[in-house]
Each structure stands twice: as structure tokens, then as C-alpha cells.
Design a protein around this motif. Sequence first.
Motif, PDB file in Angstrom:
ATOM      1  N   GLU A  47       7.053 -16.606  -4.945  1.00  0.00           N
ATOM      2  CA  GLU A  47       6.790 -17.007  -6.386  1.00  0.00           C
ATOM      3  C   GLU A  47       6.100 -14.989  -6.782  1.00  0.00           C
ATOM      4  N   LYS A  48       6.087 -14.402  -5.690  1.00  0.00           N
ATOM      5  CA  LYS A  48       5.000 -13.259  -5.633  1.00  0.00           C
ATOM      6  C   LYS A  48       6.446 -12.436  -6.083  1.00  0.00           C
ATOM      7  N   TYR A  49       7.685 -12.429  -5.849  1.00  0.00           N
ATOM      8  CA  TYR A  49       8.946 -12.239  -6.249  1.00  0.00           C
ATOM      9  C   TYR A  49      10.064 -12.456  -6.821  1.00  0.00           C
ATOM     10  N   CYS A  50       9.589 -13.954  -7.677  1.00  0.00           N
ATOM     11  CA  CYS A  50      10.676 -14.649  -8.045  1.00  0.00           C
ATOM     12  C   CYS A  50       9.936 -14.896  -9.063  1.00  0.00           C
ATOM     13  N   GLN A  51      10.662 -15.684 -10.759  1.00  0.00           N
ATOM     14  CA  GLN A  51      10.777 -16.244 -11.525  1.00  0.00           C
ATOM     15  C   GLN A  51      10.694 -17.453 -10.762  1.00  0.00           C
ATOM     16  N   ALA A  52       9.627 -18.946 -10.746  1.00  0.00           N
ATOM     17  CA  ALA A  52       9.921 -20.362 -10.750  1.00  0.00           C
ATOM     18  C   ALA A  52      10.843 -20.528 -11.715  1.00  0.00           C
ATOM     19  N   GLU A  63       6.957 -13.885   4.586  1.00  0.00           N
ATOM     20  CA  GLU A  63       6.804 -13.131   3.185  1.00  0.00           C
ATOM     21  C   GLU A  63       7.374 -11.327   2.932  1.00  0.00           C
ATOM     22  N   ALA A  64       7.091 -11.510   4.352  1.00  0.00           N
ATOM     23  CA  ALA A  64       8.055 -10.066   4.756  1.00  0.00           C
ATOM     24  C   ALA A  64       9.491 -10.096   4.401  1.00  0.00           C
ATOM     25  N   VAL A  65       9.983 -11.318   5.125  1.00  0.00           N
ATOM     26  CA  VAL A  65      11.217 -11.488   5.367  1.00  0.00           C
ATOM     27  C   VAL A  65      12.331 -11.983   3.941  1.00  0.00           C
ATOM     28  N   ILE A  66      10.962 -12.455   2.788  1.00  0.00           N
ATOM     29  CA  ILE A  66      11.572 -12.967   1.311  1.00  0.00           C
ATOM     30  C   ILE A  66      11.248 -11.380   0.524  1.00  0.00           C
ATOM     31  N   GLU A  67      10.031 -11.074   0.879  1.00  0.00           N
ATOM     32  CA  GLU A  67       9.465  -9.280   0.500  1.00  0.00           C
ATOM     33  C   GLU A  67      11.339  -8.677   0.364  1.00  0.00           C
ATOM     34  N   ARG A  68      12.198  -8.920   1.130  1.00  0.00           N
ATOM     35  CA  ARG A  68      13.518  -7.831   2.093  1.00  0.00           C
ATOM     36  C   ARG A  68      13.886  -8.950   1.253  1.00  0.00           C
ATOM     37  N   ALA A  69      14.137  -9.927   1.264  1.00  0.00           N
ATOM     38  CA  ALA A  69      15.767 -10.808   0.537  1.00  0.00           C
ATOM     39  C   ALA A  69      15.599  -9.987  -0.696  1.00  0.00           C
ATOM     40  N   THR A  70      14.651 -10.432  -2.254  1.00  0.00           N
ATOM     41  CA  THR A  70      14.568 -10.200  -3.075  1.00  0.00           C
ATOM     42  C   THR A  70      14.608  -8.543  -3.274  1.00  0.00           C
ATOM     43  N   SER A  71      14.401  -7.801  -2.880  1.00  0.00           N
ATOM     44  CA  SER A  71      14.639  -6.345  -2.515  1.00  0.00           C
ATOM     45  C   SER A  71      16.240  -5.731  -2.953  1.00  0.00           C
ATOM     46  N   ALA A  72      17.046  -6.147  -1.828  1.00  0.00           N
ATOM     47  CA  ALA A  72      18.071  -6.589  -2.267  1.00  0.00           C
ATOM     48  C   ALA A  72      18.894  -7.703  -3.033  1.00  0.00           C
ATOM     49  N   CYS A 115      21.338 -13.213  14.484  1.00  0.00           N
ATOM     50  CA  CYS A 115      20.447 -12.087  13.839  1.00  0.00           C
ATOM     51  C   CYS A 115      19.095 -12.787  13.969  1.00  0.00           C
ATOM     52  N   ASP A 116      18.186 -12.300  14.722  1.00  0.00           N
ATOM     53  CA  ASP A 116      16.648 -12.749  13.996  1.00  0.00           C
ATOM     54  C   ASP A 116      16.572 -12.785  12.378  1.00  0.00           C
ATOM     55  N   SER A 117      15.940 -13.548  11.668  1.00  0.00           N
ATOM     56  CA  SER A 117      15.842 -12.989   9.990  1.00  0.00           C
ATOM     57  C   SER A 117      15.030 -11.841   9.242  1.00  0.00           C
ATOM     58  N   ARG A 118      13.577 -11.487  10.799  1.00  0.00           N
ATOM     59  CA  ARG A 118      12.812 -11.024  10.907  1.00  0.00           C
ATOM     60  C   ARG A 118      13.329  -9.400  10.736  1.00  0.00           C
ATOM     61  N   SER A 119      14.617  -9.342  11.138  1.00  0.00           N
ATOM     62  CA  SER A 119      14.803  -7.969  10.999  1.00  0.00           C
ATOM     63  C   SER A 119      17.049  -7.987  10.443  1.00  0.00           C
ATOM     64  N   PHE A 120      17.318  -9.019   9.967  1.00  0.00           N
ATOM     65  CA  PHE A 120      18.189  -8.809   9.038  1.00  0.00           C
ATOM     66  C   PHE A 120      18.443  -7.922   8.380  1.00  0.00           C
ATOM     67  N   GLN A 121      19.536  -7.143   8.318  1.00  0.00           N
ATOM     68  CA  GLN A 121      19.302  -5.746   6.967  1.00  0.00           C
ATOM     69  C   GLN A 121      20.158  -6.809   5.985  1.00  0.00           C
ATOM     70  N   PHE A 122      19.844  -7.283   5.053  1.00  0.00           N
ATOM     71  CA  PHE A 122      20.190  -7.624   3.761  1.00  0.00           C
ATOM     72  C   PHE A 122      21.296  -6.903   3.202  1.00  0.00           C
ATOM     73  N   PRO A 123      22.637  -7.157   3.146  1.00  0.00           N
ATOM     74  CA  PRO A 123      23.287  -6.826   1.325  1.00  0.00           C
ATOM     75  C   PRO A 123      23.187  -6.114   0.909  1.00  0.00           C
ATOM     76  N   GLU A 124      23.130  -4.564   0.108  1.00  0.00           N
ATOM     77  CA  GLU A 124      22.435  -4.938  -1.795  1.00  0.00           C
ATOM     78  C   GLU A 124      23.326  -5.225  -2.375  1.00  0.00           C
ATOM     79  N   LYS A 125      22.860  -5.561  -3.218  1.00  0.00           N
ATOM     80  CA  LYS A 125      22.846  -6.170  -4.790  1.00  0.00           C
ATOM     81  C   LYS A 125      23.286  -7.805  -3.962  1.00  0.00           C
TER      82      LYS A 125
END
Length: 207
Positions: free
Chosen positions: A180-185, A122-131, A95-105
Amino acid sequence: MRALYDRTARHYDAASFLYQLSGIESRRKQLIKSMALPKGGTVVDLGTGTGVNLKLLSKAVGVEGKVIGVDLSPGMLAKAQAKIKHLENVELIECDSRSFQFPEKLDGVISTFSLEFVPEYEAVIERATSAMSRGAPLALMGLKYPEQWPDWMAAAGIWFNRSFGVTKDHKDFKPWIAAEKYCQAAIFKELYAGSAYMWLGSADHHS
């Protein structure tokens, strides 16, 4: 990129031999150890390539855990499959990382030498951290433009890595800044005189 890595999959590990000699594997081990993944946890290896992280991640989460390796190249995944055929807790997904559906939790996400090849990182990172569960580790490692190098030397580095898909556009690609926008570094280290980096942070859903 899919076509490029399908073509190079057969000899990708051999082509990266110089990086192995430079100690990159010990850096990978250090990064994964620093993630402190829980036994029984679920972790995604984004852009898993030939699967160099998979055994380390499998050991980290234990037999009761799960490792999901994601890559857009079937050729690279075939090489990865050969490395994990005895690991029952690893799943590979084309799967392309841009369309991969990350499992929750998720209990962690790692991407090494991958996100800098995704302009929409950045969009990939945002979706990853949301999951990810809050506080779960996001670990990144990759090539970066060595801004302190003379232009001619940086251009030579780009030429040397052209077979891996590196172009002059990578000068503006900085996934660790977006993270760094979505995580504590927690960790940022430049490697190899600034031509690569290692970054570790924890998901912060209130950022």
C-alpha cells in the motif's frame, strides 16, 4: 528455502491438494482476471513455484505477450517447465526474488503464496513497482496470521503448514501492508477465516 522447496518439489502439488479442494484455484483465476492484463503485455509471476499461475497468465496476455516465472528453486521450476512446455510465451528464470532484475515498463506483477516467505518483501515490492508502468496491477495472495483465532488454533495452523516453510515469524509478515506504500489499493479480502488473503493494487509512482 531453496533446499526446502527442492526437497518438496516432487510432491508439492499433491501436498497442496487440500487447498485445491478448498477452492484456491478459483481464487487464483479471480485474482488474475481482476488484473485485466493487456494483450501483448509482459507480466512477472514472482515465486512461480510449480507454475500454477502460468497457463492463466499466458492466456491473459495472449501469444503476443510474455510471462516471466521467477523462482529460486530449480526443483520447483522443473515441475513448472513440465506444465508450460507447449506455451511459447512463457520464460522461467531461476533467481531469488530479492535479487531479480525486473524488466522495465512491466504490465503487471503477481505473487501467490510466496512473498510472505521473504523477510525483505517490502524491498522486493518497491523494486517491482518501480519497474511497472504507472497504473499496472500488482496482485498478491498468500497465507497470513489469523489474528482473530485463539492462540492454540493459530499454532496448530502453523504446525500444519510447516512443510511449506511456515513459522511463528509469519505473524509479523504483512506484504499487503507494504504494498500500500507503493500502490493504490483496489481489493483486499481475507480468505479462509483470516488465514489467507487476496490483494490487488495499481502501481503509483508518486506514493
